[in-house]
Design a protein around this motif. Structure first.
Motif, mmCIF file in Angstrom:
data_model
loop_
_atom_site.group_PDB
_atom_site.id
_atom_site.type_symbol
_atom_site.label_atom_id
_atom_site.label_comp_id
_atom_site.label_asym_id
_atom_site.label_seq_id
_atom_site.Cartn_x
_atom_site.Cartn_y
_atom_site.Cartn_z
ATOM 1 N N LEU A 205 0.669 -1.183 -0.094
ATOM 2 C CA LEU A 205 0.059 -0.067 0.160
ATOM 3 C C LEU A 205 0.763 1.394 0.007
ATOM 4 O O LEU A 205 0.422 2.281 0.119
ATOM 5 N N ALA A 206 2.147 1.413 -0.230
ATOM 6 C CA ALA A 206 2.960 2.363 -0.313
ATOM 7 C C ALA A 206 2.548 3.278 -0.971
ATOM 8 O O ALA A 206 1.997 3.161 -2.322
ATOM 9 N N PRO A 207 2.429 4.713 -0.861
ATOM 10 C CA PRO A 207 3.025 5.205 0.506
ATOM 11 C C PRO A 207 2.292 5.110 1.855
ATOM 12 O O PRO A 207 2.781 5.876 2.788
ATOM 13 N N CYS A 208 1.127 4.220 1.841
ATOM 14 C CA CYS A 208 0.582 4.137 3.057
ATOM 15 C C CYS A 208 1.368 3.428 4.100
ATOM 16 O O CYS A 208 2.178 2.519 3.755
ATOM 17 N N MET A 233 -5.313 8.510 2.808
ATOM 18 C CA MET A 233 -6.306 7.330 2.434
ATOM 19 C C MET A 233 -5.823 6.945 0.955
ATOM 20 O O MET A 233 -5.959 7.729 -0.203
ATOM 21 N N SER A 234 -5.495 5.851 0.674
ATOM 22 C CA SER A 234 -4.949 5.218 -0.342
ATOM 23 C C SER A 234 -6.356 4.512 -1.218
ATOM 24 O O SER A 234 -6.856 3.837 -0.695
ATOM 25 N N VAL A 235 -6.330 5.043 -2.550
ATOM 26 C CA VAL A 235 -7.412 4.437 -3.376
ATOM 27 C C VAL A 235 -6.660 3.123 -4.132
ATOM 28 O O VAL A 235 -5.546 3.447 -4.687
ATOM 29 N N VAL A 236 -7.059 2.002 -4.051
ATOM 30 C CA VAL A 236 -6.345 0.895 -4.849
ATOM 31 C C VAL A 236 -7.358 0.226 -5.605
ATOM 32 O O VAL A 236 -8.357 0.103 -5.338
ATOM 33 N N ASP A 237 -6.779 -0.097 -7.060
ATOM 34 C CA ASP A 237 -7.585 -0.881 -7.917
ATOM 35 C C ASP A 237 -7.480 -2.253 -7.573
ATOM 36 O O ASP A 237 -6.149 -2.807 -7.509
#
Length: 336
Positions: A205-208, A233-237
């Motif tokens: 999840l970087a930079p999370c 808040m990371s948005v992930v595909d």
């Protein structure tokens, strides 16, 4: 040569107001009310029974029950050792509570709030808990055991465990056989296949850093992970595992919820704010409001019917973690 400056001033004024209009957004959520809840214990997850219109609030050794129609406390599930999460399974009219200190999952009746069973779990430290409708199993995520306990909703017994490879936080099911679970100590998102009961991949999840809450936009195949270390808040595909973008949020995030109807993502933060993010498209997001809440009000639930959000927290003595007696409340915020 004489120059008429009035058109120039007018054009400049219109340009300024146009720019200002893009940067200034009216608050879309505001404080509605607070609901006093008895008791002075600790607190963790809150959960909504959408069918019966009840809000379940973890609170020390009990779960308080609030009627969402009246927004009044109507009951409790008691006599546990240390409550964390609550999962609702309407098809069998049962709720499932992680009792961390007892290393068990407690089952109760959704109508009467009476305890039905106490199920010992193998991994240590049950915390977050969800229901997966595809497998018809409840998954209790055990922070000390780096694993999930799998509970059969009919036999009310542990049917297996899932090795997670790290310390789990929040999780969410897609309803089609896949669960996404944040690993706080690994800065990653586990993908769990509920057909094989195994982790099939884990997305970095970087930079999370320090991911906690997670929510899912199933239609656009996007997961939203709230992260404490980088306040983002990371948005992930979820098809590729690629982090599309990371949005700045408040400090000390815990819960993340997604309102699909209004295309809003909410991140509740321990710093006394909830960051509200507008989903403009699957890959385009913008912060539309930093909602002032209450310090350490970091757990949250969304009512999909009214679109209200509910957060729980007591007040603390200044500069300490000592709870002020009689101060525990559920805070209610409504859409303007």
């Amino acid at each position: 040569m004489q120059i008429n400056i009035r058109p120039v001033i007018f054009i400049a004024f219109m340009a300024f107001t146009s720019i200002a209009g893009k940067t200034q957004t009216a608050d879309i959520y505001s404080f509605d009310k607070s609901i006093a809840v008895p008791g002075d214990g600790g607190y963790d997850y809150i959960s909504i029974d959408e069918v019966n219109r009840h809000l379940f609030v973890s609170h020390g050794t009990s779960v308080n029950v609030i009627d969402l129609k009246t927004e009044q406390v109507i009951g409790s599930i008691d006599s546990m050792k240390g409550v964390h999460g609550i999962a609702v399974v309407n098809e069998v009219n049962k709720g499932f509570i992680t009792d961390g200190r007892a290393n068990a999952v407690v089952v109760f009746d959704l109508a009467t709030f009476k305890t039905i069973a106490t199920i010992p779990v193998t991994p240590k430290g049950p915390d977050g808990i969800i229901y997966d409708p595809f497998s018809k199993k409840v998954f209790a995520f055990c922070g000390d055991g780096n694993a999930a306990s799998v509970i059969d909703i009919n036999t009310l017994k542990e049917s297996g465990t899932v090795d997670l490879g790290g310390g789990p936080e929040f999780a969410v099911s897609d309803g089609k056989g896949i669960i996404y679970n944040n690993l706080e100590d690994k800065n990653s998102l586990d993908v769990i296949d509920t057909k094989t009961m195994k982790v099939i991949t884990s997305y970095p999840l970087a930079p999370c850093g320090g991911p906690t809450g997670v929510a899912l936009d199933a239609a656009n195949q996007r997961a939203f992970s709230g992260c404490r270390e980088n306040k983002g808040m990371s948005v992930v595909d979820i098809k590729t595992g690629k982090v599309i973008t990371t949005i700045p949020i408040g400090a000390g995030v815990d819960a993340v919820v997604y309102d699909a109807a209004n295309k809003l993502v909410f991140c509740s933060n321990g710093d006394g704010t909830t960051t509200i993010i507008k989903q403009n498209s699957a890959d385009d997001y913008s912060v539309v409001q930093t909602l002032a809440t209450q310090p350490r009000a970091k757990t949250m639930a969304l009512d999909k019917v009214t679109h209200k959000i509910y957060l729980s927290a007591p007040k603390f003595e200044t500069g300490t973690r000592k709870i002020i007696p009689g101060s525990f409340t559920v805070l209610v915020y409504k859409k303007n």
